[in-house]
Design a protein around this motif. Structure first.
Motif, PDB file in Angstrom:
ATOM      1  N   ALA A  23       0.797  -1.227   0.000  1.00  0.00           N
ATOM      2  CA  ALA A  23       0.000   0.000   0.000  1.00  0.00           C
ATOM      3  C   ALA A  23       0.831   1.279   0.000  1.00  0.00           C
ATOM      4  CB  ALA A  23      -0.940   0.015   1.205  1.00  0.00           C
ATOM      5  N   THR A  24       2.098   1.192   0.365  1.00  0.00           N
ATOM      6  CA  THR A  24       2.948   2.391   0.345  1.00  0.00           C
ATOM      7  C   THR A  24       3.808   2.438  -0.917  1.00  0.00           C
ATOM      8  OG1 THR A  24       4.658   1.269   1.633  1.00  0.00           O
ATOM      9  CG2 THR A  24       3.022   2.568   2.868  1.00  0.00           C
ATOM     10  N   SER A  29      -0.203   2.526  -3.483  1.00  0.00           N
ATOM     11  CA  SER A  29      -0.638   3.828  -2.958  1.00  0.00           C
ATOM     12  C   SER A  29      -1.677   4.462  -3.873  1.00  0.00           C
ATOM     13  CB  SER A  29       0.555   4.766  -2.760  1.00  0.00           C
ATOM     14  OG  SER A  29       1.194   5.034  -4.000  1.00  0.00           O
ATOM     15  N   ARG A  30      -1.537   4.256  -5.170  1.00  0.00           N
ATOM     16  CA  ARG A  30      -2.509   4.805  -6.117  1.00  0.00           C
ATOM     17  C   ARG A  30      -3.831   4.047  -6.058  1.00  0.00           C
ATOM     18  NH1 ARG A  30       2.285   6.308  -7.107  1.00  0.00           N
ATOM     19  NH2 ARG A  30       2.815   8.130  -8.361  1.00  0.00           N
ATOM     20  N   GLN A  33      -5.646   5.237  -2.935  1.00  0.00           N
ATOM     21  CA  GLN A  33      -6.204   6.564  -3.209  1.00  0.00           C
ATOM     22  C   GLN A  33      -7.454   6.459  -4.090  1.00  0.00           C
ATOM     23  OE1 GLN A  33      -3.702   9.145  -5.599  1.00  0.00           O
ATOM     24  NE2 GLN A  33      -4.461  10.941  -4.513  1.00  0.00           N
ATOM     25  N   SER A  46       1.423  -2.739   5.699  1.00  0.00           N
ATOM     26  CA  SER A  46       2.785  -2.240   5.588  1.00  0.00           C
ATOM     27  C   SER A  46       3.651  -2.974   6.595  1.00  0.00           C
ATOM     28  CB  SER A  46       2.820  -0.732   5.871  1.00  0.00           C
ATOM     29  OG  SER A  46       4.152  -0.258   5.840  1.00  0.00           O
TER      30      SER A  46
END
Length: 152
Positions: A23-24, A29-30, A33, A46
């Motif tokens: 997720a990072t 991450s996108r 979002q 994470s």
């Protein structure tokens, strides 16, 4: 012939029932979002402590720890597996393929044990007629009876 594609998303009935690994990272991450912009609440996995954000609950877990994975996956129905194990010291790079395979197997075992309904796996495009490098072999998931969606 025109193909029709249903691009509508189903409403989320249980908060935080979607988990995104990696997720990072760039893709993860996108994805997080994009999901939260659409109103979904997401668990984001994470290996580091990351503070929660609006509609994102970060959970810390090591993919080598079955107990941590089971805890992180409890209550999850859909899990995105976006992990690409390029972390760590150079001394681990030679063990890349076996480390990545172990992490994926641990995730699958934990997801199966706690009742995850679907895993969405991000793989890579490969030419099946060529000899694959250890790196590319590690990224291929073997056939499974699990409800698995693979994106390439």
């Amino acid at each position: 012939m025109k193909q029709e594609f249903d691009n509508s998303l189903k409403p989320q009935t249980i908060p935080y029932n979607i988990l995104v690994t990696g997720a990072t990272g760039f893709i993860g991450s996108r994805l997080v979002q994009s999901l939260t912009k659409r109103g979904y609440t997401v668990k984001a996995l994470s290996r580091k402590d990351v503070p929660n954000k609006d509609n994102v609950e970060f959970v810390k877990a090591d993919l080598f720890s079955q107990n941590e994975l089971e805890s992180a996956l409890r209550g999850v129905e859909i899990a995105y597996y976006l992990v690409h194990s390029m972390e760590g010291d150079k001394k681990y790079w030679k063990e890349f393929a076996s480390r990545e395979r172990t992490q994926a197997q641990n995730f699958l075992r934990a997801a199966s044990k706690v009742g995850v309904k679907r895993i969405i796996y991000l793989g890579g495009l490969v030419n099946e007629s060529l000899e694959l490098s250890p790196h590319m072999k590690a990224g291929k998931m073997s056939e499974t009876s699990y409800n698995l969606a693979i994106f390439r």
